[in-house]
Design a protein around this motif. Sequence first.
Motif, short mmCIF file in Angstrom:
data_model
loop_
_atom_site.label_atom_id
_atom_site.label_comp_id
_atom_site.label_asym_id
_atom_site.label_seq_id
_atom_site.Cartn_x
_atom_site.Cartn_y
_atom_site.Cartn_z
N GLU A 45 0.99 -1.34 -0.19
CA GLU A 45 -0.36 0.17 -0.56
C GLU A 45 0.45 1.10 0.05
OE1 GLU A 45 -2.12 -3.39 1.79
OE2 GLU A 45 -0.32 -2.51 2.11
N ASP A 46 2.20 1.74 0.70
CA ASP A 46 2.57 2.15 1.02
C ASP A 46 3.94 2.48 -0.57
OD1 ASP A 46 1.88 2.95 3.12
OD2 ASP A 46 3.46 2.78 4.15
N LEU A 47 3.84 1.43 -1.14
CA LEU A 47 4.21 1.82 -2.49
C LEU A 47 3.57 2.41 -3.57
CD1 LEU A 47 7.06 0.61 -4.45
CD2 LEU A 47 5.25 -1.77 -5.03
N CYS A 48 2.58 2.34 -3.14
CA CYS A 48 1.02 2.35 -3.67
C CYS A 48 1.53 4.27 -4.24
CB CYS A 48 0.22 1.87 -4.66
SG CYS A 48 0.01 0.41 -4.87
N LEU A 49 1.04 4.39 -2.13
CA LEU A 49 1.29 6.17 -2.37
C LEU A 49 1.95 6.78 -2.72
CD1 LEU A 49 0.28 5.87 1.89
CD2 LEU A 49 -1.11 6.60 -0.16
N SER A 50 3.68 6.46 -2.79
CA SER A 50 4.30 6.91 -3.09
C SER A 50 4.09 6.81 -5.22
CB SER A 50 5.54 6.08 -2.72
OG SER A 50 6.57 6.69 -4.18
N HIS A 51 3.48 6.14 -5.72
CA HIS A 51 3.02 6.16 -6.98
C HIS A 51 2.31 7.00 -7.21
CE1 HIS A 51 1.47 5.34 -10.79
NE2 HIS A 51 0.56 5.07 -10.49
N TYR A 52 1.23 7.54 -6.36
CA TYR A 52 -0.22 8.23 -6.56
C TYR A 52 0.66 9.47 -5.83
CZ TYR A 52 -3.10 4.56 -7.40
OH TYR A 52 -3.55 3.91 -8.43
N ARG A 53 1.61 10.24 -4.77
CA ARG A 53 1.67 10.90 -4.67
C ARG A 53 3.60 11.95 -6.07
NH1 ARG A 53 3.88 9.93 0.06
NH2 ARG A 53 6.05 9.35 -1.27
N GLN A 54 3.88 10.90 -6.33
CA GLN A 54 4.54 11.24 -7.57
C GLN A 54 3.11 11.76 -8.72
OE1 GLN A 54 6.85 8.03 -9.31
NE2 GLN A 54 8.26 8.27 -6.84
N GLN A 55 2.27 11.23 -8.85
CA GLN A 55 1.25 11.49 -9.76
C GLN A 55 0.56 13.44 -9.88
OE1 GLN A 55 -1.93 8.68 -10.53
NE2 GLN A 55 -0.52 7.68 -12.16
N GLY A 56 1.09 13.76 -8.49
CA GLY A 56 0.62 14.83 -7.83
C GLY A 56 -0.48 15.00 -6.75
N PHE A 57 -0.61 13.54 -6.01
CA PHE A 57 -1.40 13.80 -5.05
C PHE A 57 -0.78 13.90 -3.69
CE2 PHE A 57 -4.07 11.17 -8.08
CZ PHE A 57 -5.13 12.10 -7.98
N ASP A 58 -0.95 15.40 -3.21
CA ASP A 58 0.24 15.18 -2.27
C ASP A 58 -0.06 14.82 -0.73
OD1 ASP A 58 -2.15 17.12 -2.06
OD2 ASP A 58 -1.23 18.89 -1.11
N GLN A 59 -1.95 14.59 -0.97
CA GLN A 59 -2.37 13.65 0.71
C GLN A 59 -2.70 12.20 0.05
OE1 GLN A 59 -2.05 14.71 3.45
NE2 GLN A 59 -0.55 17.43 2.70
N GLY A 60 -2.21 11.16 0.96
CA GLY A 60 -2.79 10.33 1.13
C GLY A 60 -2.84 9.50 2.28
N ILE A 61 -3.91 8.47 2.47
CA ILE A 61 -3.90 8.24 4.11
C ILE A 61 -4.17 6.20 2.96
CG2 ILE A 61 -5.77 7.90 5.59
CD1 ILE A 61 -5.71 10.30 5.48
N HIS A 62 -3.40 5.80 3.67
CA HIS A 62 -3.84 4.06 4.16
C HIS A 62 -4.66 3.74 5.07
CE1 HIS A 62 -2.87 -0.37 4.49
NE2 HIS A 62 -3.69 -0.64 3.87
N GLY A 63 -6.16 3.84 4.67
CA GLY A 63 -6.99 3.92 5.90
C GLY A 63 -7.40 2.08 6.07
N GLU A 64 -8.31 1.78 4.80
CA GLU A 64 -9.41 0.83 4.22
C GLU A 64 -10.18 1.83 5.09
OE1 GLU A 64 -8.13 -2.80 5.69
OE2 GLU A 64 -6.30 -2.58 4.88
N GLY A 65 -11.15 0.88 5.27
CA GLY A 65 -12.94 1.49 5.87
C GLY A 65 -12.96 2.15 7.23
#
Length: 851
Positions: free
Chosen positions: A649-669
Amino acid sequence: MTDSTKSGKVRRSLSLSRKKAAVSAPITSLFSSGPPKLTCPLCQERNPRLKINEHIDTQCPNFHRRNGSVSVRDDDDDDEQSPTGRKIKETETSSDFKQQQTRDGTTVITGTDDNVIVTGIDDNVIETSRTSETQTYNLLKRSTGSAKNAKHESINKAVKTELLTTAEINPEELSTLESNPPWSCDLPVESNPPWSCDPAWVPYYLQNFRTVLETVLENEDDAALFNQEDLSYVHAFNKLSVSGQKLYVRLFQRKLKWLQLSKVSYEEINNDLVPTAQELIQAGFLHNESDLEDLEEALDLLLAPDLKALSKTFHLSSSGSHKQQLIDGLLRLSKQKCMFSLSSAQSNIGAVILRRVKQMAGSCVRLCRSPRSVFCRLLLLFSLTDPEEEEENAAGGQNQLYTILLVNSGRLAFPCYTVQRETKLFQDREDLIRYEGAMRALLDVTLAMQGGQWEKALELYCAARGVWQELQKSHNLSYQEKLPLFLRRFTTGWAYALILSRGVEILQRLRRYQEAVEELQSLLLQSVYCGQSRGRWWDRLALNLHQHLKNPQKAIYAIRDGLLDPQVHTGHKLSLHLRATRMKVSPTYKKYHRQLEQLPTIQFQDVKHVTIQGQLFPHEGGMGKSRFILPATEDSEENERATVICPVEDLCLSHYRQQGFDQGIHGEGSTFSTLFALLLWDIIFMDGIPDVFRNPYQPCPLDLHTDSFYENRMEAIECRVELLSNSSVETLKDMLEDVWNAQHGKVCSLIDWERFSSLHQAQTLVACMGGAFLSGVIARMAKNYRHCRGGLPDLVVWSTLNNSYKLVEVKGPNDRLSQKQQIWLDELQKLGADVEVCHVEATGAKRSRLE
């Protein structure tokens, strides 16, 4: 010299840095984890498990008792301390990735899950972002909705192997370490602990135990469930000396078994516990060794060396070396008869062994069952509204006492609500006793299953089923059907229905599928108990008939009846629908095609799928959760030498941060449940609904996980959904701020207060999502929270620059979408969200494999 050295193999370095640093740490650093430790709920200091109570009573800086009252030191203004005591300054880089720097210059980057960070400062430095919670504090942490479930890793396995390989170990140092490991040292004790000055000093656990007894017996309905004999035990307890009460509560919190008095030590009670134990024996609260008649219980008192010596005494040389093997050998011997004995008293070898065991064990004690059962029922009534945990309902009340401790000390607060009890749960004393027996039977079955003892679990399940069948014949249980749905889970029938449901799993594990089908059909014939499990029962019935018993006709009937059952919710209906679809396209079931065509259908749309690549971190054995190697972030001070080992999940967070999403949460439900509770707080804890709040220590209303939650608040929920749908961004932010500031930190099972780094971050997410989307999600969760809390996307990423957001379900190698996830993705897409599934393709596994 090792075998690998002899064979000429070159040992590969496991260090992830390019430049190997010299290892200067002593070998003792590898053993810093030691035996299990627990975290003090007041000061967060970790202590040996067996000394946690002593720490709270005598050493905790945040827990002081003056003149019978509790005072708590406020450390909110203190600098944050690391687990090693070093001050940490923290610079937040995002909600999921934080960079920390200790005073000695070590840079550590942490993430939301077990991110392991290897830094270039020192190859020995490995940190994780999560620590294990106190075992006795688990119930409280589940109530707060905390997502910190990952076990603490004191040192990464690969780097530990590297240290063992490269470090020079002094044989004398190793010998000293083996005889005196670091964790063998006792914690420092205050020079004048409270109990050393005042023998009548009352520790927190005794004061809270008294509170439980008083609270339950003050209620007329609860007090009526105990007869004069039961109440006599309570009166006798109150007449005990303070030392006697302390010792009884200590023993009550331990497992019910015989204990060698010489090995029981509580210094805050008395250095010599024999007089105190004698007081409890005379009062009828304890048995002594003269009451010990069960040989197996007696043998369990001894350690393996003593059992081995005892076996040699009786010439048992092949009983093995493990304790259980030695016990089994002695039990087999005890069943033999002595052919040359002239006396019938001496003919039983078991009596001889028992007498010898008692001599070896010395003075022994065990709690008497009758008074203990009364106190267990009192604690059961006090904690009846706690989350459904069979293990806790049949435990010794440790978690309840911790909860009261935290509330009384001001470190824990529950939401404000009105306790309104109108319904009588138990008809009489016998009804409560039957419920307690059912919950203990459920606990026994569950523990046997968890231990893999399937034959024992089968025996326990069959015995419980027989008791339930006899109970239905001999007692009128119709009153249970009239109870509100959310109160039925506190009935005997509900507990036995759970046991029968466990029995299905036991029968399937033992490949007794016909019996499993019969049990499932029996469960589905009733609609009073465990209605939330009907979808799973129908799904399992169809599977057993289809795959194991090869009866497609009956499987189709099961699918049809399950799809038409009003108590089956969307997730299980989709599972049944997909089974019917697979049968429809299979040529094997061509003759059933017309029947399959007539079944109800469920439509859902697929969402966008993307694939990214990540370097897989090799882990020994290839089992467990996959972890990936992530290059260090640009703002890292040691960018060239730092490597992050993280979950997918954190690997994907890094991917989307590179796409311009400066905020991200791995929280599921938990991300959505937190927003749900913040925007519906006053409705969740509203007054005027009978029996949903029955004591002051509830983290949520009792009807939350049933359809009654929406039915009891329909008008209020619909008005709130309409308000959210038409609200501006500023209004949404204000609503969030009002609840956040007024309720922050209070125990609510829906909220993880650490899910968002700040109120501002939560407000930016709400601003991106908008009222129309949030109102749709909240309406769906309110109607069926139990079945809607699962299946939500893993990640929420958003941009504060352009107010865009994306909901992402992450799928690692060999992972696929579940039915609940498919339904939620379709629903979120219909509500207007940007939704996608991110598949991670592993690379580099073979190249990086450990050798």
